[in-house]
Design an enzyme around this catalytic site. Sequence first.
Site, PDB file in Angstrom:
ATOM      1  N   MET A  36      24.551  54.590  76.019  1.00 37.36           N
ATOM      2  CA  MET A  36      23.790  53.365  76.198  1.00 37.36           C
ATOM      3  C   MET A  36      24.637  52.125  75.995  1.00 37.36           C
ATOM      4  O   MET A  36      24.433  51.114  76.662  1.00 37.36           O
ATOM      5  CB  MET A  36      22.607  53.345  75.217  1.00 37.36           C
ATOM      6  CG  MET A  36      21.701  52.136  75.355  1.00 37.36           C
ATOM      7  SD  MET A  36      20.294  52.197  74.218  1.00 37.36           S
ATOM      8  CE  MET A  36      21.134  51.952  72.653  1.00 37.36           C
ATOM      9  N   ASP A  87      17.263  60.911  66.024  1.00 39.44           N
ATOM     10  CA  ASP A  87      18.565  61.360  66.553  1.00 39.44           C
ATOM     11  C   ASP A  87      19.572  61.524  65.417  1.00 39.44           C
ATOM     12  O   ASP A  87      20.719  61.107  65.525  1.00 39.44           O
ATOM     13  CB  ASP A  87      19.092  60.365  67.589  1.00 39.44           C
ATOM     14  CG  ASP A  87      20.255  60.945  68.397  1.00 39.44           C
ATOM     15  OD1 ASP A  87      20.386  62.183  68.442  1.00 39.44           O
ATOM     16  OD2 ASP A  87      21.033  60.169  68.974  1.00 39.44           O
ATOM     17  N   ASN A 100      28.663  50.376  74.429  1.00 37.70           N
ATOM     18  CA  ASN A 100      30.039  50.526  73.982  1.00 37.70           C
ATOM     19  C   ASN A 100      30.216  49.727  72.692  1.00 37.70           C
ATOM     20  O   ASN A 100      29.604  48.672  72.517  1.00 37.70           O
ATOM     21  CB  ASN A 100      31.016  50.020  75.046  1.00 37.70           C
ATOM     22  CG  ASN A 100      30.916  50.813  76.338  1.00 37.70           C
ATOM     23  OD1 ASN A 100      30.577  51.994  76.322  1.00 37.70           O
ATOM     24  ND2 ASN A 100      31.202  50.181  77.462  1.00 37.70           N
TER      25      ASN A 100
END
Length: 658
Positions: free
Chosen positions: A17, A129, A19
Amino acid sequence: MLGGRYRITRSLGEGGMANVYLAHDLILDRDVSVKLLRLDLRDDPQTVKRFQREGLAATELVHPNVVSVYDVGEENGMQYLVMEYVKGMDLKAYIQKHFPIPYQEVINIMEQVLSAVSVAHEHNIIHRDLKPQNILIDENGVAKITDFGIAVALSENSLTQTNTVLGSVHYLSPEQARGGMATKKSDIYSLGIILYELLTGTVPFKGETAVSIAIKHFQSEIPSVREFDPRIPQALENVVLQATSKRPADRYESVAAMADDLETSLSPRRASEGRFVPDDGADNGETKVLDKSALQATLAPDSSDKAAKATKKKKPMHRRKKWLIGGLIALLVMIAVLVLAFWLGRPRYADVPNVQGLTVSQATKKLADQNLEVGTIKRQASNRVAKNRVIKTDPTRAHAVQQKSKVKLIISSGPKLVRVGNYIGQSYTRAAALLKARGVTVKKQNQTSSDVAIGMVMQQSIQAGQYINPKKTTVTFTVSAGQRQLTLANLIGKTKSEVQNYVSRESLNVSFNYKYASEKKDVTIAQSPAAGSMLSEGTTIVVTLSRGKKPVADSTPKVNDFDVTVDIPFEQAASSSDSTTSDDATSSSESTTESNVIQIYLRDQDHDYSTVYKQLTIAQDTQVTLSFAVESGKSGGYKIMRDGKVILADNHVTKNSH
């Protein structure tokens, strides 16, 4: 430059998604990490919303084990987050670098992570996550959770769709793998998988595709960590088993409850604890297999049909039909033979057994029992596994391989030894830091010294070049504390010989002056510094002695007072240099310099060669001033001695001769 204050320095990593970059905050003068939404996703409203939600979720959490979010902004349509820069590595890399990790350290890391997740759950935020890649370990061993990009607040109905699966499949709970809604207990399942990986160095389920791994999460039992390492206490394995139960109801009620259970898992009081078995009495939503008798009852024909068929008269079978049935039977037999041949000729597989801690011969026998062979043998230092015992295998234990395959053995070569360098003459702080960085315990003992600077190493307990086991050997450094300090005694009333004995005993230098006084000759009437002063060894004190009563002027010959300056040469002792190069220190040399003890004798009206006029210690060429009192028409003299030998002398000293 972002926001006019964050200067991008270099890239730290790339994700699906966003950097992440290292940047410097020009206003607060500190390094920060900047997460920048990828250019190809900036026009996707859902992704932008998810990115903004990460910033919102993280800013709600203020905790030492959560990566802080400092700022949220937008630059030319690009969304970015400014976060705390954690200098270190993620937990995945930490496990790969440091495995096997001591059990207590595993618990310390997990307790930090559990503390952070507990706070998130208190704010009704589910991470969804949790995985080692989203847990950072800084240089001080502090764990910090990051990446709340798919964290979900329980109040957001739009993010509770049951047909969307987010998160990393290796750490995904069974309910998430089925596409169900994530709950707080889903995070607990992921935490159990992380604990499993900390203890075994690997994830419990692997597969060629994400789907195959997800299926294992809700069909297969979690492998036993005690089969991987029998030394793991049952209480610690029970934490893994309860956290990763298939049914959420069998898991811990909260992250705090898991933390409490984990905290006491190494306690001797739980040594006899039984294996955790979940309550499987309730439906977990999986497909059911019908009972065989029920299936037969369902498929059985009605009894009236049987009676009707029994009354029917069998018709004779046509010859062509018989041939057709015979050919079909032959074809089925042929297919069965081919299938059987294929089945018998298929490759056979075996699971790699657990041979950790065994000798090579024991491991070879255990592998042979599984129809496996020993491949290459590699040696590796280990502080945990005894020498000549198996550390691990490649492929790892429980991995299915074709029979007759070769299994690589990693054998312990014993503890990793550390080579001790030559640290004499170096700073203690630097020498201790070098050894501590390699796991060596260092002790310090101070010793006064007039020759070695404060804080420098004078001696070391382990000889340079020697190899030691850092877990069993302690290196002790003798470190210079500088010159000894002392309180000057009251010398008033002391005789000259008593003063000389005192200064010799306390390593002081002394210079004598004389004055006429009512006290007896050679008795101290003044001193400098005063009594009670704090002095260092080697300091020169001035002591004034009595000449006795001043004689009548008419009968006293004229006395000439004058000073003579003399240069005393310093004699350098033999020097030795020792240059040693080691893993820990660069080449160093040490010269041993001995000081010179000098005694000066004077001959004049007040002194003779039978007593010392001045005593001092020198470490270089030194100039001294000698004060004479000589009657008119007469001469004085001096002699200077070092180590009992006269090095300078003059027996005809007058006022005009110098």
